[in-house]
Scaffold this active site. Structure first.
Site, mmCIF file in Angstrom:
data_model
loop_
_atom_site.group_PDB
_atom_site.id
_atom_site.type_symbol
_atom_site.label_atom_id
_atom_site.label_comp_id
_atom_site.label_asym_id
_atom_site.label_seq_id
_atom_site.Cartn_x
_atom_site.Cartn_y
_atom_site.Cartn_z
ATOM 1 N N LYS A 154 0.842 -1.218 0.000
ATOM 2 C CA LYS A 154 0.000 0.000 0.000
ATOM 3 C C LYS A 154 0.868 1.255 0.000
ATOM 4 C CE LYS A 154 -1.899 1.499 4.090
ATOM 5 N NZ LYS A 154 -1.571 2.902 4.399
ATOM 6 N N ASN A 155 1.820 1.310 0.915
ATOM 7 C CA ASN A 155 2.556 2.563 1.099
ATOM 8 C C ASN A 155 3.623 2.800 0.035
ATOM 9 O OD1 ASN A 155 0.905 3.157 3.180
ATOM 10 N ND2 ASN A 155 2.345 2.640 4.811
ATOM 11 N N CYS B 66 -5.624 7.739 9.589
ATOM 12 C CA CYS B 66 -5.711 7.080 10.893
ATOM 13 C C CYS B 66 -5.559 8.091 12.021
ATOM 14 C CB CYS B 66 -4.604 6.042 11.023
ATOM 15 S SG CYS B 66 -4.871 4.640 9.958
ATOM 16 N N ARG C 194 -0.342 14.421 13.534
ATOM 17 C CA ARG C 194 -0.054 14.318 12.110
ATOM 18 C C ARG C 194 -0.039 15.669 11.384
ATOM 19 N NH1 ARG C 194 -2.073 8.840 9.568
ATOM 20 N NH2 ARG C 194 0.074 8.824 8.875
ATOM 21 N N ASP D 144 4.234 0.631 12.359
ATOM 22 C CA ASP D 144 3.068 -0.081 11.835
ATOM 23 C C ASP D 144 3.017 -1.544 12.292
ATOM 24 O OD1 ASP D 144 2.326 2.245 10.583
ATOM 25 O OD2 ASP D 144 3.045 1.659 8.597
ATOM 26 N N ARG E 94 -8.929 -0.780 4.502
ATOM 27 C CA ARG E 94 -8.093 0.270 3.916
ATOM 28 C C ARG E 94 -6.689 -0.256 3.622
ATOM 29 N NH1 ARG E 94 -7.470 5.220 7.541
ATOM 30 N NH2 ARG E 94 -6.011 5.638 5.868
#
Ligand code: EPZ
Length: 413
Positions: free
Chosen positions: A22-23, A99, A104, A301, A394
């Site tokens: 994903k990232n 999230c 952030r 993560d 997600r």
């Protein structure tokens, strides 16, 4: 809204394959704005964040505008801003969502764009122009963007990707110092370089980019998403807890050395072979302290899944989260399930194990705590319910059917 029902206490067995990252995929998709034509994308995971990025890009190409409603849902929407600014000369965007794991901020991005010559106007949430009470930003660079020597205050992953992509179309040379070193940054630079960009040092703390002065890239070489290192690490933890024998295919071991080191110390049993790993449940896990760090340190993560493992290890494990200030909130649920975890402060928790877990109704996860809830529910006696599984969808493709294929009792209702 869909939920997962998970019946715990069963051992798992078989093979599972790691999907595309994903990232790594999200910034590469955003980078498509730097191209004349649309490059080809391969091995993209079929997950909600990738679908949202697709929607954002479609609207952006048609209207030159970022869709605020969608951008609010994913932090990665910020990745579109630099390429859009470099291509269109101006862009408006909301403070990105995603999230709820801490404040952030986006100061690193804004400072970088300002240094490159952009004018930044912040519209506060209470202004009459604000939409749905969120702050938004208007960026413009009427006289173009210029390469700069820029030092990050903190090594931000998406900040590094965002400024690196902006610098590709700027005029002159950019040096990014104290850049993040996560593998996804090197994967992005590889893709851009294959298509004509000039980026050196991606994957280290200092990145040099020669800008094209606005000339767009030619999309000749496809982007193929590498295996997702966070999914791989999470499945390895799952195997160490519950597998009779689990074979994990497409396991990029060199990107997970901090995790495999911690698992070895805990007494987990696994063997590497080329691009797969086999892992067995370890009945006598020992407590291990972990501290999350930027790559190549222990990934934030993987912190929540590792904490679930610590509940089954003998002794006291200290879990120290150093990247985000709100990433231990899932712990109250593990305690309701029977874990003995003391939260020392927003960053540190001490896990006393081993403790059997009992089924519970689990709510409000972020992507990674969501996977940790699945692990805890698979360990627990009885039937657990996990709510708000959009968050899990997600980040993990068809997690329920893939886990069922190795014997897990998990269904979506
Ligand atoms: C990326 O987020 C990942 N997201 C996150 O994965 C991951 O947890 C994180 O990196 C850390 O590895 C994507 O790649 C899309 P950061 P990012 O900017 O880039 C501070 C997941 O579940 N900071 O590297 O948003 C920030 O507060 C997600 O897949 C500033 O102070 O993280 C944090 O303390 C969740 N100012 C630290 O830097 C800024 O302008 C690192 O955050 C930006 C960041």
């Amino acid at each position: 809204m869909a939920n997962f029902i998970v019946k715990g206490g069963k051992f798992l067995e078989g093979e599972i394959e790691i999907g595309g990252s994903k990232n790594a995929a999200l910034p590469a998709m955003a980078a498509s704005l730097l191209f004349k034509n649309n490059p080809e994308f391969r091995n993209l995971p079929k997950i909600e964040d990738i679908f949202r990025m697709g929607e954002l890009l479609k609207k952006l190409r048609e209207t030159k505008e970022i869709d605020f409603e969608v951008a609010k849902k994913i932090r990665a929407s910020i990745l579109l801003v630099g390429p859009a600014l470099a291509r269109f000369g101006k862009i408006t965007f909301p403070h990105p969502g995603g999230c709820v794991i801490g404040a952030r901020p986006i100061d690193a991005f804004l400072d970088g764009w300002k240094a490159m010559g952009a004018a930044v106007k912040e519209i506060p949430p209470d202004s009459s122009k604000s939409i749905n009470s969120i702050p938004f930003y208007e960026l413009s660079a009427p006289s173009g963007l210029k390469g700069r020597d820029y030092t990050f205050r903190v090594p931000s992953v998406t900040g590094t990707e965002g400024l690196m992509m902006t610098a590709v179309l700027a005029s002159g040379s950019t040096i990014l110092r104290n850049a993040a070193m996560e593998p996804e940054i090197a994967h992005l630079a590889y893709f851009l370089n294959k298509n004509g960009a000039d980026i050196k040092g991606a994957g280290t703390h200092t990145i040099n980019i020669e800008g094209s002065g606005g000339a767009l890239l030619e999309g000749k070489y496809p982007f193929s998403a590498p295996p997702d290192r966070i999914e791989a690490g999470s499945f390895l933890i799952l195997g160490a807890l519950l597998a009779k024998e689990l074979l994990i295919k497409n396991f990029a071991a060199e990107e997970l050395t901090a995790l495999t080191g911690a698992l070895k110390e805990a007494g987990a049993e696994f063997n590497f072979d080329k691009n797969f790993i086999s892992v067995k449940r370890s009945p006598a896990l020992k407590a291990v302290n972990v501290k999350t760090k930027e790559y190549p340190g222990f990934a934030t993560d993987l912190q929540a899944p590792f904490c679930v493992l610590a509940t089954q290890a003998k002794g006291a494990s200290m879990i120290h989260e150093t990247i985000f200030e709100g990433r231990l909130s899932y712990i109250e649920y593990l305690n309701k399930m029977g874990a003995k975890i003391t939260l020392c402060d927003p960053y540190r928790a001490i896990v006393n194990g081993p403790t059997p877990l009992r089924a519970w109704t689990l709510e409000r996860p972020d992507i990674r705590a969501g996977l940790a809830f699945i692990l805890a529910a698979l360990l627990a006696e009885g039937e657990s319910k996990i709510g708000n599984i959009y968050q899990i969808d997600r980040g993990y493709e068809a997690i329920d059917s893939r886990l069922r294929s190795i014997g897990a009792a998990i269904k979506r209702i």
